[in-house]
Scaffold this motif. Sequence first.
Motif, PDB file in Angstrom:
ATOM      1  N   TYR A 154       0.809  -1.216   0.000  1.00 49.10           N
ATOM      2  CA  TYR A 154       0.000   0.000   0.000  1.00 49.10           C
ATOM      3  C   TYR A 154       0.844   1.268   0.000  1.00 49.10           C
ATOM      4  CZ  TYR A 154      -3.689  -3.311   0.636  1.00 49.10           C
ATOM      5  OH  TYR A 154      -4.554  -4.364   0.436  1.00 49.10           O
ATOM      6  N   THR A 155       2.145   1.127  -0.216  1.00 50.10           N
ATOM      7  CA  THR A 155       2.982   2.306  -0.381  1.00 50.10           C
ATOM      8  C   THR A 155       2.778   2.876  -1.782  1.00 50.10           C
ATOM      9  OG1 THR A 155       4.858   0.991  -1.182  1.00 50.10           O
ATOM     10  CG2 THR A 155       4.730   1.398   1.201  1.00 50.10           C
ATOM     11  N   PRO A 156       2.923   4.198  -1.951  1.00 46.70           N
ATOM     12  CA  PRO A 156       2.802   4.773  -3.297  1.00 46.70           C
ATOM     13  C   PRO A 156       3.779   4.153  -4.286  1.00 46.70           C
ATOM     14  CG  PRO A 156       2.694   6.502  -1.638  1.00 46.70           C
ATOM     15  CD  PRO A 156       3.063   5.231  -0.907  1.00 46.70           C
ATOM     16  N   TRP A 271      13.659   0.064  -7.268  1.00 50.12           N
ATOM     17  CA  TRP A 271      12.968   0.703  -6.136  1.00 50.12           C
ATOM     18  C   TRP A 271      13.911   0.707  -4.945  1.00 50.12           C
ATOM     19  CZ3 TRP A 271       9.312  -2.528  -2.640  1.00 50.12           C
ATOM     20  CH2 TRP A 271       8.863  -1.744  -1.564  1.00 50.12           C
ATOM     21  N   ASP A 272      14.259   1.896  -4.490  1.00 47.38           N
ATOM     22  CA  ASP A 272      15.099   2.066  -3.297  1.00 47.38           C
ATOM     23  C   ASP A 272      14.234   2.684  -2.210  1.00 47.38           C
ATOM     24  OD1 ASP A 272      16.906   2.623  -1.326  1.00 47.38           O
ATOM     25  OD2 ASP A 272      18.323   3.705  -2.595  1.00 47.38           O
ATOM     26  N   ASP A 273      13.783   1.862  -1.292  1.00 44.10           N
ATOM     27  CA  ASP A 273      12.838   2.339  -0.285  1.00 44.10           C
ATOM     28  C   ASP A 273      13.476   3.297   0.713  1.00 44.10           C
ATOM     29  OD1 ASP A 273      10.143   2.221   0.776  1.00 44.10           O
ATOM     30  OD2 ASP A 273      10.989   1.136   2.490  1.00 44.10           O
ATOM     31  N   LEU A 274      14.793   3.345   0.755  1.00 47.81           N
ATOM     32  CA  LEU A 274      15.482   4.232   1.698  1.00 47.81           C
ATOM     33  C   LEU A 274      15.878   5.561   1.068  1.00 47.81           C
ATOM     34  CD1 LEU A 274      17.796   1.680   3.551  1.00 47.81           C
ATOM     35  CD2 LEU A 274      15.468   2.382   4.099  1.00 47.81           C
ATOM     36  N   ARG A 279      12.588   7.283  -5.006  1.00 49.15           N
ATOM     37  CA  ARG A 279      12.311   5.901  -4.630  1.00 49.15           C
ATOM     38  C   ARG A 279      12.310   4.970  -5.841  1.00 49.15           C
ATOM     39  NH1 ARG A 279      11.274   5.842   0.720  1.00 49.15           N
ATOM     40  NH2 ARG A 279      10.169   7.610   1.647  1.00 49.15           N
ATOM     41  N   ILE A 280      11.847   5.460  -6.987  1.00 46.65           N
ATOM     42  CA  ILE A 280      11.763   4.624  -8.177  1.00 46.65           C
ATOM     43  C   ILE A 280      12.574   5.250  -9.307  1.00 46.65           C
ATOM     44  CG2 ILE A 280      10.244   3.764 -10.002  1.00 46.65           C
ATOM     45  CD1 ILE A 280       8.072   3.400  -8.001  1.00 46.65           C
ATOM     46  N   ALA A 281      13.364   4.427  -9.980  1.00 44.45           N
ATOM     47  CA  ALA A 281      14.068   4.836 -11.189  1.00 44.45           C
ATOM     48  C   ALA A 281      13.801   3.784 -12.263  1.00 44.45           C
ATOM     49  CB  ALA A 281      15.569   4.960 -10.934  1.00 44.45           C
ATOM     50  N   ALA A 314      12.639   9.066 -13.405  1.00 41.08           N
ATOM     51  CA  ALA A 314      12.248   8.900 -12.005  1.00 41.08           C
ATOM     52  C   ALA A 314      10.822   9.418 -11.843  1.00 41.08           C
ATOM     53  CB  ALA A 314      13.192   9.655 -11.081  1.00 41.08           C
ATOM     54  N   PRO A 315       9.812   8.539 -11.843  1.00 40.55           N
ATOM     55  CA  PRO A 315       8.415   8.986 -11.755  1.00 40.55           C
ATOM     56  C   PRO A 315       8.140   9.705 -10.435  1.00 40.55           C
ATOM     57  CG  PRO A 315       8.555   6.672 -12.413  1.00 40.55           C
ATOM     58  CD  PRO A 315       9.914   7.077 -11.946  1.00 40.55           C
ATOM     59  N   ALA A 316       7.327  10.735 -10.517  1.00 45.89           N
ATOM     60  CA  ALA A 316       6.908  11.444  -9.308  1.00 45.89           C
ATOM     61  C   ALA A 316       5.884  10.595  -8.565  1.00 45.89           C
ATOM     62  CB  ALA A 316       6.318  12.802  -9.660  1.00 45.89           C
ATOM     63  N   LEU A 317       6.043  10.527  -7.245  1.00 46.63           N
ATOM     64  CA  LEU A 317       5.132   9.745  -6.410  1.00 46.63           C
ATOM     65  C   LEU A 317       4.473  10.639  -5.382  1.00 46.63           C
ATOM     66  CD1 LEU A 317       7.425   6.662  -5.665  1.00 46.63           C
ATOM     67  CD2 LEU A 317       5.629   6.807  -7.399  1.00 46.63           C
TER      68      LEU A 317
END
Length: 374
Positions: A154-156, A271-274, A279-281, A314-317
């Motif tokens: 459920y994270t963006p 996806w780098d959650d930290l 966060r996404i590339a 890198a999509p905007a979240l």
Amino acid sequence: MNDTGKDTAKDTVKFAGRAAGAASPGRMEPLGVAVVGAGYWGPNLVRNFQSSPEFRLRWLCDLNIDRARKVLGGYSTVQATSDYAAVLADPAVEAVAVATPAGTHLDVALAALRAGKHVLVEKPLAATYEDGLRLVTEAESRGLTLMCDHTYCYTPAVGRIREMVRAGDLGEIQFFDSVRINLGLVQKDVDVLWDLAPHDLSVLDFILPENVRPVAVAAHGADPIGAGQSCVAYLTLTLNTGAIAHVHVNWLSPVKVRTTMVGGSKRTLVWDDLNPTQRIAVFDRGVDMTAPQEIGADERRDMLVSYRSGDMVAPALGEKEALRSMVEEFAAAVRTRRPALTDGRSGLQVLDILEAASRSLEFRGAVVGLRTGR
């Protein structure tokens, strides 16, 4: 997750908020809910149920009533109790959220289902596959919602990954590689696979297209500190398409890493959650093969390898707490009577993989087939 639920639900987590609102024109009455367990995860559920207009938190139940009262604070109107039977007897309680140790999930959740309550269960769904199957069967026979709290889904970021994978933006999935390592708390009752891998396995199940699923697993683990169970483990899943998924979990790493790579025939996503700023590339880089239309075994050497090197995007979240989205999805599933995005069967899929992985560890990495599809 079963096919009906995935066909019905939208492919982004944003659906949860829209569905909850759409299911309640003119604002329906909030759903009465009770949280069972005031330990590590229970307070997070309490906070999110209290802040959601879809729910009215009525009880917090814990064997240690003082701990429950401390979580609620001195001015709360929510009732604290150690009497679970009283909670289930309350007709105003329509749903129960279970945040107790995994070994108790069967008894606590089964009692709630038999009392006619919708149930949300902290991961893992149960301590064993058979226990999880009993819960799924009970909920389905009674027409009740059974949902597993696979919070990362459920994270963006994961919502966007699911959307891109299922839209075909990455092409055919070729590999999934996840690393979840840190200097963590060595558990007494479970190994590192059962402690950490459910996060990655639930994400894998959540994002895969309908026609792609794991069919077998092999696991390797080590206990270099003599803890009595694996503290470092590597899990390899064979998918029905021939692709593989790999999960690395580790309690002993001096650095914390939370990265997942999803490789496709068109693009690869990282996806780098930290990394809160990116966060996404998505990389338009990869390997392409060119060959004659008809090719024999002796001609494979003539195949040409070309390397594609395109842009990185890198999509905007959006920013939204995962638990808030999860709570909204629970309300939407209850109100619309559709399976939740992470329903009981998705929790069952994770249990199947974990049990197969444990058997593989016993047989030094042997490949073990899975029981469940989706």
